[in-house]
Design an enzyme around this catalytic site. Structure first.
Site, short mmCIF file in Angstrom:
data_model
loop_
_atom_site.label_atom_id
_atom_site.label_comp_id
_atom_site.label_asym_id
_atom_site.label_seq_id
_atom_site.Cartn_x
_atom_site.Cartn_y
_atom_site.Cartn_z
N ASP A 96 0.80 -1.22 0.00
CA ASP A 96 0.00 0.00 0.00
C ASP A 96 0.84 1.28 0.00
OD1 ASP A 96 -2.53 -1.10 -0.28
OD2 ASP A 96 -2.69 -1.55 1.85
N ASP A 157 -6.54 -5.42 -4.47
CA ASP A 157 -6.35 -4.03 -4.08
C ASP A 157 -5.06 -3.44 -4.66
OD1 ASP A 157 -7.39 -5.96 -2.33
OD2 ASP A 157 -7.52 -4.57 -0.67
N1 GLY Z 1 -6.78 -3.09 1.56
C1 GLY Z 1 -7.71 -2.30 0.90
C2 GLY Z 1 -9.11 -2.52 1.26
O1 GLY Z 1 -9.44 -2.92 2.36
O2 GLY Z 1 -9.94 -2.29 0.42
#
Ligand code: GLY
Length: 375
Positions: A96, A157
């Site tokens: 992230d 994600d």
């Molecule tokens: N990790 C990103 C989400 O929870 O959407």
């Protein structure tokens, strides 16, 4: 389209009126959610490395470009500097990095040319590139959790973190970052996307050999289900990989997921946590709706004719449902969206989450014709 543009512009005016007050009373914090009185709590104080800590900066930059009010810029720059400790914390860095530094440092650099911000963006990109598994051709998602070795996990994600790598290649004229992003996106295409256009959340590889092992349900209802926020990441993420590479197969995958998503939008336009969750209790995730809406509007830019009309109309439906049913317009409450859910399995559901607000504003801004390059 003219009518919806006017509607979006009116909603943005309402948001501008509210957000300037919200930012004035929340200077120096990085929010994730609110307390019961509707006041933001400081997530940076609680978990400085939390994956969402870049979205407040993104929201501030978005508001700055909409209004030119210096307070937003000042707070966005302060937010970015607060994240510096993360860059010296190996355990706090994960896939992230894009959400944290693309939305803060890279955006600052794009808008102001700040050298420190460029440096932060490149440090974050180098670390993200270092998570690439050569045999499996995927970017490792999370770090280990206690005894749990998670070195073989890749998740949908991560597609939204790839723009940090695309940016780094453009910035340095070094193709390695882009090569890694493309390889990850191709692996995601092969293993995350099902034939019906739905996407899985988690796929697991043997981290030594790179062999595909199995998938997991992750934050959705269960194995084989259809976590709506993940579908949103898929629509938006593959569209972004198309934007940077012009590889038509990424555009086609984004369309395929979009068609699946649109076919599953309930009549009232309110999006559940999972398209395969039971009817009772009916749990909403407004963040999934906002992400999908913004992703669909992005996808609409690269399509024509009926495809374009269908993607735009679906985005408008989602945004209107949010504005009418799942948005808190009270000026003394800090959040916008009311019914976000981080995960099906968690104890609490349907509460404000900062990335929901960010994507809601971003999508409205796109609909109103405001061009803002952040991804
Ligand atoms: N990790 C990103 C989400 O929870 O959407």
């Amino acid at each position: 389209m003219q009518q919806t543009q006017t509607w979006a512009a009116e909603k943005l005016t309402q948001i501008e009126e509210k957000m300037i007050q919200v930012v004035r009373r929340n200077q120096g914090i990085i929010p994730y959610t609110t307390d019961e009185q509707g006041h933001f709590k400081d997530m940076f104080k609680e978990i400085p490395t939390w994956w969402t800590n870049g979205f407040w900066g993104a929201l501030l930059w978005q508001m700055y470009t909409l209004t030119n009010d210096d307070l937003y810029q000042q707070e966005a720059i302060a937010t970015e500097a607060k994240l510096d400790g993360n860059l010296m914390n190996a355990e706090g860095l994960d896939h992230d990095n894009g959400f944290k530094w693309e939305l803060t440092a890279v955006e600052n650099y794009r808008l102001t040319g700040a050298k420190d911000s460029r440096n932060r963006g490149l440090l974050a990109a180098n670390n993200l590139a270092g998570r690439f598994n050569l045999n499996g051709r995927f970017i490792r998602a999370w770090n280990d959790w206690g005894d749990l070795n998670r070195s073989g996990l890749a998740i949908v994600d991560c597609l939204m973190n790839l723009p940090l790598l695309y940016w780094a290649s453009e910035e340095t004229q070094d193709p390695r970052f882009k090569q890694i992003a493309v390889a990850h996106a191709q692996t995601a295409q092969e293993y995350l996307v099902r034939p019906d256009g739905s996407v899985k959340h988690i796929i697991v590889f043997d981290p030594e050999t790179g062999a595909y092992l199995h998938s997991e349900g992750g934050q959705g209802y269960g194995h084989g289900s259809s976590w709506t926020r993940g579908q949103g990441w898929g629509i938006y993420g593959f569209t972004l990989s198309y934007e940077y590479t012009k590889d038509e197969s990424f555009l086609n995958t984004a369309k395929q997921i979009a068609n699946y998503f649109i076919a599953n939008i309930p009549d009232d336009g309110l999006i559940p946590i999972d398209f395969r969750q039971p009817n009772e209790p009916w749990l909403e995730d407004s963040s999934a709706a906002a992400i999908a809406a913004s992703g669909l509007l992005e996808l609409a830019k690269y399509t024509t004719g009926r495809d374009q009309e269908i993607f735009q109309a679906a985005a408008v439906k989602l945004l209107k449902a949010l504005a009418d049913h799942s948005c808190d317009w009270q000026l003394d409450h800090d959040n916008l969206l009311t019914s976000c859910s981080a995960s099906y399995d968690e104890e609490n559901h349907e509460y404000p989450i900062i990335y929901g607000d960010y994507f809601f504003i971003e999508a409205l801004a796109k609909l109103a014709g405001h061009e803002f390059k952040i991804w």
